[in-house]
Motif scaffolding. Structure first.
Motif, PDB file in Angstrom:
ATOM      1  N   ALA A 277      10.858  -1.101 -13.379  1.00 57.31           N
ATOM      2  CA  ALA A 277      10.097   0.141 -13.532  1.00 57.31           C
ATOM      3  C   ALA A 277       8.760   0.057 -12.800  1.00 57.31           C
ATOM      4  O   ALA A 277       8.317   1.030 -12.169  1.00 57.31           O
ATOM      5  CB  ALA A 277       9.874   0.441 -15.009  1.00 57.31           C
ATOM      6  N   SER A 278       8.119  -1.099 -12.862  1.00 60.59           N
ATOM      7  CA  SER A 278       6.847  -1.285 -12.169  1.00 60.59           C
ATOM      8  C   SER A 278       7.029  -1.206 -10.655  1.00 60.59           C
ATOM      9  O   SER A 278       6.192  -0.628  -9.948  1.00 60.59           O
ATOM     10  CB  SER A 278       6.232  -2.632 -12.552  1.00 60.59           C
TER      11      SER A 278
ATOM     12  N   SER B  66      -1.273  -3.474 -15.075  1.00 59.28           N
ATOM     13  CA  SER B  66      -0.729  -3.253 -16.419  1.00 59.28           C
ATOM     14  C   SER B  66      -1.330  -4.143 -17.491  1.00 59.28           C
ATOM     15  O   SER B  66      -1.244  -3.820 -18.686  1.00 59.28           O
ATOM     16  CB  SER B  66       0.788  -3.486 -16.395  1.00 59.28           C
TER      17      SER B  66
ATOM     18  N   VAL C 155       1.248  -4.135 -10.292  1.00 57.86           N
ATOM     19  CA  VAL C 155       0.753  -3.014 -11.106  1.00 57.86           C
ATOM     20  C   VAL C 155      -0.387  -3.496 -11.998  1.00 57.86           C
ATOM     21  O   VAL C 155      -0.432  -4.661 -12.409  1.00 57.86           O
ATOM     22  CB  VAL C 155       1.871  -2.388 -11.973  1.00 57.86           C
TER      23      VAL C 155
ATOM     24  N   GLN D 209      -0.590   2.118 -13.216  1.00 57.80           N
ATOM     25  CA  GLN D 209      -0.728   2.498 -11.819  1.00 57.80           C
ATOM     26  C   GLN D 209      -0.547   1.250 -10.944  1.00 57.80           C
ATOM     27  O   GLN D 209      -0.808   0.130 -11.382  1.00 57.80           O
ATOM     28  CB  GLN D 209      -2.110   3.106 -11.553  1.00 57.80           C
ATOM     29  N   ALA D 210      -0.098   1.468  -9.733  1.00 61.41           N
ATOM     30  CA  ALA D 210       0.019   0.364  -8.794  1.00 61.41           C
ATOM     31  C   ALA D 210      -1.370  -0.171  -8.439  1.00 61.41           C
ATOM     32  O   ALA D 210      -2.354   0.564  -8.428  1.00 61.41           O
ATOM     33  CB  ALA D 210       0.732   0.825  -7.520  1.00 61.41           C
TER      34      ALA D 210
ATOM     35  N   ARG E  63       9.301   0.505  -9.100  1.00 57.47           N
ATOM     36  CA  ARG E  63       9.491   1.920  -8.773  1.00 57.47           C
ATOM     37  C   ARG E  63       8.148   2.643  -8.735  1.00 57.47           C
ATOM     38  O   ARG E  63       7.891   3.445  -7.836  1.00 57.47           O
ATOM     39  CB  ARG E  63      10.430   2.586  -9.787  1.00 57.47           C
ATOM     40  N   ARG E  64       7.287   2.364  -9.705  1.00 54.64           N
ATOM     41  CA  ARG E  64       5.973   3.014  -9.754  1.00 54.64           C
ATOM     42  C   ARG E  64       5.150   2.659  -8.512  1.00 54.64           C
ATOM     43  O   ARG E  64       4.404   3.507  -8.004  1.00 54.64           O
ATOM     44  CB  ARG E  64       5.233   2.587 -11.023  1.00 54.64           C
ATOM     45  N   ALA E  65       5.303   1.440  -8.028  1.00 60.70           N
ATOM     46  CA  ALA E  65       4.544   0.998  -6.851  1.00 60.70           C
ATOM     47  C   ALA E  65       5.218   1.346  -5.529  1.00 60.70           C
ATOM     48  O   ALA E  65       4.656   1.092  -4.465  1.00 60.70           O
ATOM     49  CB  ALA E  65       4.318  -0.518  -6.926  1.00 60.70           C
TER      50      ALA E  65
ATOM     51  N   ALA F 154       4.458   2.343 -19.406  1.00 61.33           N
ATOM     52  CA  ALA F 154       5.232   3.241 -18.541  1.00 61.33           C
ATOM     53  C   ALA F 154       4.510   4.569 -18.323  1.00 61.33           C
ATOM     54  O   ALA F 154       4.584   5.153 -17.238  1.00 61.33           O
ATOM     55  CB  ALA F 154       6.614   3.480 -19.145  1.00 61.33           C
ATOM     56  N   GLU F 155       3.791   5.023 -19.346  1.00 63.55           N
ATOM     57  CA  GLU F 155       3.083   6.298 -19.240  1.00 63.55           C
ATOM     58  C   GLU F 155       1.816   6.192 -18.398  1.00 63.55           C
ATOM     59  O   GLU F 155       1.457   7.139 -17.688  1.00 63.55           O
ATOM     60  CB  GLU F 155       2.705   6.799 -20.642  1.00 63.55           C
ATOM     61  N   ARG F 156       1.138   5.041 -18.463  1.00 64.00           N
ATOM     62  CA  ARG F 156      -0.212   4.958 -17.894  1.00 64.00           C
ATOM     63  C   ARG F 156      -0.337   4.072 -16.652  1.00 64.00           C
ATOM     64  O   ARG F 156      -1.298   4.216 -15.896  1.00 64.00           O
ATOM     65  CB  ARG F 156      -1.177   4.413 -18.948  1.00 64.00           C
TER      66      ARG F 156
END
Length: 226
Positions: A116-117, A18, A16, A87-88, A119-121, A83-85
Motif C-alpha cells: 500500500a505504501s 509513516s 513513506v 504521504q510519500a 502504491r501511495r509513493a 492508510a488515510e494520512r
C-alpha cells in the motif's frame, strides 16, 4: 571495493513518512495504561522495532498486563490511520527512478502495508514485486534475516548490496547482513543528532533529502582514490 549490484530500501521513514503517524497511534493507545511522561521515556529508541517487540518491551518495563486484544486492535487502527494520512517522502519516487540498479524493499512492516505504501509513493512498478517483509523470515530487524532474504531472492551477494535506512534497528540489520548502508534523516520522526547515531552504527553516508540519493549512490559506486 565491491561493486553495487542491488539497492535495497526500507519502507517506513524512507519511502513513506509513516513512522510519526504510527508512533502517535501507539502512544495514544498505551497512554491509557502508562502516564504520558513515563511513556515518552519508555518509547525512546524504539522506532524501527516491530509493534509486538515494543509492546513486549513496555510490558516488562512497566510491569503491564495489556488486554489480549490490544495488539490486534492497535494494528487495525494503525493500519487504518496510516492508510488515510501517510504521504510519500518528498522526492523519493524521482530519486529511485533515477538510480540504474535493481531495487528491492525490505521492511519490518506487514506485506500488504508495504504494498500500500508503494502504491501511495507511485513505486509499485519500479519495485516490481521485490518486496520482503518481517513475516517472511524467522526474526525481524535488527536480525539480518529480511535483508539476507532480499539478497538471496535477487541473486546478489550481501557485500554487493547497498541499503537505505533511517533507524538504528534497520542499520544494525543491514550491517549484520554484511551490506553497505546510506542513512536517511529526512522523515518527520527523526530527532536532532540522529545522523551521528547512524554514523556510529556504520553507515557510510547520511542524506537529509531524497534529491541527494542518486548522486550519493553514484559516488559510492566509484572506487576510492589511490
Amino acid at each position: 571495493m565491491e561493486t553495487i549490484d542491488l539497492l535495497i530500501s526500507d519502507c517506513d521513514g524512507v519511502i513513506v513518512d509513516s513512522e510519526v503517524i504510527a508512533h502517535q497511534v501507539l502512544f495514544e493507545a498505551l497512554a491509557e495504561f502508562v502516564p504520558a511522561d513515563q511513556l515518552h521515556a519508555g518509547l525512546e529508541g524504539t522506532f524501527g522495532l516491530t509493534v509486538p517487540s515494543i509492546i513486549d518491551l513496555l510490558e516488562k518495563r512497566f510491569d503491564l498486563s495489556l488486554p489480549a486484544s490490544f495488539d490486534e486492535d492497535l494494528r487495525c487502527k494503525g493500519e487504518r490511520v496510516v492508510a488515510e494520512r501517510v504521504q510519500a517522502i518528498p522526492g523519493v519516487r524521482e530519486a529511485l527512478m533515477a538510480i540504474d540498479l535493481p531495487l528491492a524493499v525490505a521492511s519490518n512492516s506487514r506485506l500488504h502495508n508495504i504494498q500500500a505504501s508503494l502504491r501511495r509513493a507511485g513505486l509499485t512498478e519500479r519495485v516490481a514485486g521485490n518486496v520482503f517483509s518481517a513475516e517472511m523470515v524467522a526474526s525481524p530487524k535488527p536480525s539480518p534475516d529480511v535483508y539476507l532474504l532480499a539478497a538471496e531472492r535477487m541473486g546478489a551477494r550481501p557485500g554487493h548490496c547497498l541499503v537505505v535506512e533511517d533507524s538504528p534497528t534497520g542499520v544494525l540489520a543491514a550491517r549484520r547482513a554484511g551490506m553497505r548502508v546510506i542513512g536517511f534523516t529526512g522523515a518527520s520522526h527523526i530527532p536532532p543528532g540522529h545522523d551521528r547515531v547512524l554514523r556510529e552504527l556504520g553507515v557510510e553516508k547520511v542524506i537529509a533529502h531524497m534529491r541527494d540519493l542518486p548522486a550519493t549512490v553514484t559516488a559510492m559506486q566509484q572506487p576510492p582514490p589511490r
